[in-house]
Design an enzyme around this catalytic site. Structure first.
Site, PDB file in Angstrom:
ATOM      1  N   ILE A  16      23.246 -17.026 -10.311  1.00 23.70           N
ATOM      2  CA  ILE A  16      23.643 -17.350 -11.679  1.00 23.70           C
ATOM      3  C   ILE A  16      23.080 -18.679 -12.155  1.00 23.70           C
ATOM      4  O   ILE A  16      23.312 -19.071 -13.304  1.00 23.70           O
ATOM      5  CB  ILE A  16      25.182 -17.368 -11.816  1.00 23.70           C
ATOM      6  CG1 ILE A  16      25.804 -18.357 -10.817  1.00 23.70           C
ATOM      7  CG2 ILE A  16      25.758 -15.986 -11.624  1.00 23.70           C
ATOM      8  CD1 ILE A  16      27.319 -18.479 -10.963  1.00 23.70           C
ATOM      9  N   GLY A  18      20.742 -22.632 -10.911  1.00 19.36           N
ATOM     10  CA  GLY A  18      20.164 -23.471  -9.864  1.00 19.36           C
ATOM     11  C   GLY A  18      19.448 -24.655 -10.453  1.00 19.36           C
ATOM     12  O   GLY A  18      19.138 -24.690 -11.650  1.00 19.36           O
ATOM     13  N   GLY A  19      19.196 -25.637  -9.602  1.00 22.61           N
ATOM     14  CA  GLY A  19      18.487 -26.836 -10.011  1.00 22.61           C
ATOM     15  C   GLY A  19      17.508 -27.244  -8.939  1.00 22.61           C
ATOM     16  O   GLY A  19      17.109 -26.441  -8.084  1.00 22.61           O
ATOM     17  N   ALA A  22      19.736 -27.342  -5.427  1.00 19.55           N
ATOM     18  CA  ALA A  22      20.526 -26.228  -4.910  1.00 19.55           C
ATOM     19  C   ALA A  22      20.405 -25.025  -5.834  1.00 19.55           C
ATOM     20  O   ALA A  22      20.009 -25.135  -6.994  1.00 19.55           O
ATOM     21  CB  ALA A  22      21.988 -26.657  -4.775  1.00 19.55           C
ATOM     22  N   VAL A  24      22.694 -21.626  -7.216  1.00 19.67           N
ATOM     23  CA  VAL A  24      24.092 -21.263  -7.404  1.00 19.67           C
ATOM     24  C   VAL A  24      24.193 -19.745  -7.487  1.00 19.67           C
ATOM     25  O   VAL A  24      23.443 -19.100  -8.220  1.00 19.67           O
ATOM     26  CB  VAL A  24      24.673 -21.902  -8.685  1.00 19.67           C
ATOM     27  CG1 VAL A  24      26.152 -21.547  -8.825  1.00 19.67           C
ATOM     28  CG2 VAL A  24      24.501 -23.417  -8.643  1.00 19.67           C
ATOM     29  N   ASP A 133      26.020 -38.190 -12.856  1.00 17.92           N
ATOM     30  CA  ASP A 133      25.057 -37.209 -13.376  1.00 17.92           C
ATOM     31  C   ASP A 133      25.690 -36.396 -14.510  1.00 17.92           C
ATOM     32  O   ASP A 133      25.601 -35.175 -14.540  1.00 17.92           O
ATOM     33  CB  ASP A 133      24.584 -36.277 -12.259  1.00 17.92           C
ATOM     34  CG  ASP A 133      23.300 -35.536 -12.628  1.00 17.92           C
ATOM     35  OD1 ASP A 133      22.595 -35.991 -13.544  1.00 17.92           O
ATOM     36  OD2 ASP A 133      23.019 -34.498 -12.011  1.00 17.92           O
TER      37      ASP A 133
END
Length: 699
Positions: A16, A18-19, A22, A24, A133
């Site tokens: 669903i 991500g960056g 990581a 997700v 952040d």
């Protein structure tokens, strides 16, 4: 990862998000039966022990936060080289998607969202946790409107090394505080600076600082002023703009001193008396702001010449005393300094040119690859120097064929740097649903469930069948449970219970035991208990009663039927022959005689003995069965008219005291010829009650 069962309890459903650090995934917690979000560390960081240590420590620290506006952390774990964090799953969108779709947002909505974020930060700061952040990507908005802040503690695990390695962190530079950009220690006020930028972006649809590279953006945070929000969106009240101006001061001491203070300002900024308040002013410019130096103008030729002559004139006397050699030495030192300065300037220009070449990355315009086959789309993007986010999202999308791109996360025409990452979503074949368990539901309930799964109503068939299940419930289904099916073409056959099969009960009365049992078997019934009992009405050895079903009623297949077998008359019964004298109306002339009787066998009605035509007096024997408390009655009719009724009592017969019976006399033609009637002193005879009945048949 899709379909993988992580930690023995988390079944991965789909990716669903991500960056840079990581990915997700949406997963299902098998143990607790709920959906969760799982953040899995990218593989390039699994060997960085220091990063892993901080990652786990800070995630565990964030798990201590309990607030309605903070995404809860349920679990932290490791499976082989997979490091993951299990979090609360929020059904909705992140704030960045909302800003992209419909910014600028309404003022009231923006303040509501900001206030909830600020409340979450206040809770975190009180627990000595700094987010570091805050950006729209880390703000989730549930379908109920609840704001949830995520990634608490994660940003703190970012080191100076990872800042240059992850596009996610570099992307956050638009929300960095000045002290964050300088790399110094950040605190609570850094989070409030970032929150001010988020509010700025929600209300204007733009970021306060933009640049060609992350470094240029960071420098603008340090050096430049941003455009007032009201210049971009005049609908912003002055009280709201003041919040942005104060939270985004470059000097931390001039910002809000705490999240609680900022939250208090947010709660009151839309009050009528505050909306048009004066613009907030600050006495001194920010201490950390770099001031622009005015350019040094070149001196005019005449001025330079006059100044040189003046200097020469002042030293004229000394120059005349010096020798030529000494005068030459006087110009050596200035020449060296000038040469050194030129060399330094040339070197700086070279360095600036080199750095600029390294920092300035070519720009790429994002093309539209939607509706292209995956291979073609990937090839086109790679040729432009873009990086495809891995893994590609693969899910079914209505209206798109298998292997066709149906979504790209960056819009067509967006200008990005070469090497930027783009995420693609590719359609797969429509996943076939699995047939649910419809048994024990009514046909209507099962039909409704199938219709909700897009099965056509005409393809739902009902088949009746006898069973011991409740009437109207489904007892079988085709296709079976968990079978994959295509809702467009499947035909579902539901077998519905009609209850137990029923049959018509046969008449067993008057049948022998063997006849009765055979009759029951023929129709699917079973002979149950056999009971013997006496009976006045049924002959010995024949069925006198059947239970629980009477003849003609409905019984279920396989049911047991109880029968009663007659053993004949009871011991106290008496067989009695009653001699009934009968005379015609007129001797020598015909008279029709009709006799009826009732006794223990026919206590509920009369029995027709028969009819006889006589011309003279006769005696007819009537066979009766007597029982205690049941009298026998013999009725005589002559020529269609009732003549006489005779009652024979059980006690009279048993005691031998039956009354005498007069023989009626017929008419002899004249009254003088009449004589007294004859008396019958022995009207009847007792016989053995167990002997077979002798029925007189009289025509």
């Amino acid at each position: 990862m899709i379909g993988h069962e992580l930690g023995g309890r988390y079944e991965i459903i789909e990716r669903i998000g991500g960056g840079g650090m990581a990915l997700v995934y949406k997963a299902h917690d098998i143990l607790l039966g709920r959906n969760v979000a799982i953040k899995v560390l990218r593989q390039q960081f699994v060997d960085d022990e220091e990063f892993i240590r901080r990652f786990r420590r800070e995630a565990q620290s964030a798990a201590s936060l309990s607030h309605p506006n903070v995404v809860s952390i349920y679990d932290v774990g490791q499976e082989d080289d997979i490091h993951y964090i299990v979090m609360e799953y929020i059904e909705g969108f992140n704030l960045n998607e909302i800003i992209q779709d419909r910014a600028p947002l309404q003022v009231e909505e923006s303040i509501r969202i900001t206030a909830q974020i600020c409340d979450a930060l206040d809770h975190a700061h009180q627990n000595q946790i700094i987010h570091r952040d805050i950006k729209p990507h880390n703000i989730l908005i549930g379908r109920n409107g609840r704001v949830k802040v995520t990634d608490f503690g994660i940003a703190r695990a970012v080191t100076s090394t990872t800042i240059t390695q992850t596009g996610s962190v570099l992307g956050s530079v638009h929300y960095f505080s000045p002290e964050h950009a300088k790399g110094v220690l950040t605190g609570e006020k850094s989070d409030l600076y970032s929150l001010g930028i988020v509010l700025y972006q929600m209300l204007t649809g733009t970021l306060p600082f933009l640049g060609e590279s992350p470094i240029s953006v960071a420098l603008k945070h340090l050096q430049e002023d941003f455009e007032d929000p009201r210049d971009t969106n005049p609908l912003i009240p002055q009280s709201v703009e003041n919040i942005i101006l104060k939270s985004m001061r470059k000097n931390p001491s001039e910002r809000y001193q705490s999240a609680k203070e900022m939250l208090k300002d947010l709660d009151t900024c839309l009050l009528t008396e505050r909306r048009n308040e004066s613009k907030i002013l600050f006495a001194d410019p920010d201490a950390d702001q770099t001031r622009a130096m005015p350019a040094i103008k070149p001196m005019q030729r005449g001025a330079s010449y006059s100044r040189a002559n003046k200097l020469f004139d002042e030293d004229d006397d000394d120059n005349l005393l010096e020798s030529d050699g000494k005068r030459a030495k006087k110009w050596v030192k200035p020449t060296l300094w000038i040469s050194l300065t030129l060399i330094i300037l040339i070197s700086m220009v070279g360095v600036i040119w080199y750095v600029n070449q390294k920092l300035v990355v070519p720009e790429v315009t994002i093309p539209n690859v939607v509706n292209l086959q995956e291979e073609i789309a990937v090839k086109e993007l790679i040729e432009l120097g873009l990086v495809i986010d891995d893994p590609i999202i693969r899910t079914y999308k209505e209206g798109f064929e298998d292997g066709v791109v149906f979504e790209q996360n960056k819009r067509e025409g967006t200008v990005v740097k070469e090497g930027a990452t783009i995420r693609l979503s590719v359609s797969i074949e429509k996943p076939l649903p699995k047939m649910p368990d419809l048994k024990e539901k009514t046909f209507e309930e099962a039909s409704d469930e199938l219709l909700a799964m897009m099965v056509k109503e005409a393809n739902i068939k009902e088949t009746p069948e006898y069973s011991d299940k409740p009437v109207g419930t489904v007892i079988k289904q085709e296709p079976g449970v968990n079978s994959e099916f295509n809702p467009d073409t499947v035909e579902v056959v539901l077998t519905v219970s009609q209850g137990l099969e029923s049959i018509e009960m046969p008449d067993l009365l008057g049948k022998s035991r063997s006849e009765a049992e055979s009759k029951l078997k023929e129709v699917g019934l079973t002979l149950g208990e056999v009971v013997e009992e006496t009976s006045f009405k049924v002959e010995k050895g024949l069925v006198s009663k059947q239970w629980p079903y009477d003849a003609g009623s409905q019984a279920a297949v396989g049911d047991e039927v109880k029968i009663f077998i007659s053993t004949g008359y009871p011991p106290e019964a008496l067989n009695y022959t009653f001699n009934l004298p009968v005379a015609p109306v007129e001797d020598g002339k015909n008279s029709k005689i009709k006799i009826e009787y009732s006794d223990a066998r026919y206590d509920e009605g009369k029995k027709d003995w028969g009819m006889k035509t006589i011309k003279s007096t006769q005696v007819f024997p009537i066979e009766l069965v007597l029982a205690p408390n049941i009298d026998a009655v013999v009725s005589l009719y002559r020529d269609g008219e009732f003549f006489e009724a005779y009652t024979i009592s059980y006690n009279d017969v048993k005691n031998g005291s039956v009354p005498d019976i007069f023989i009626p006399q017929s008419d002899q033609g004249s009254p003088e010829d009449d004589v007294d009637s004859e008396i019958i002193t022995d009207p009847g005879t007792i016989t053995d009650p167990t002997a077979p009945e002798d029925v007189v048949d009289v025509d």
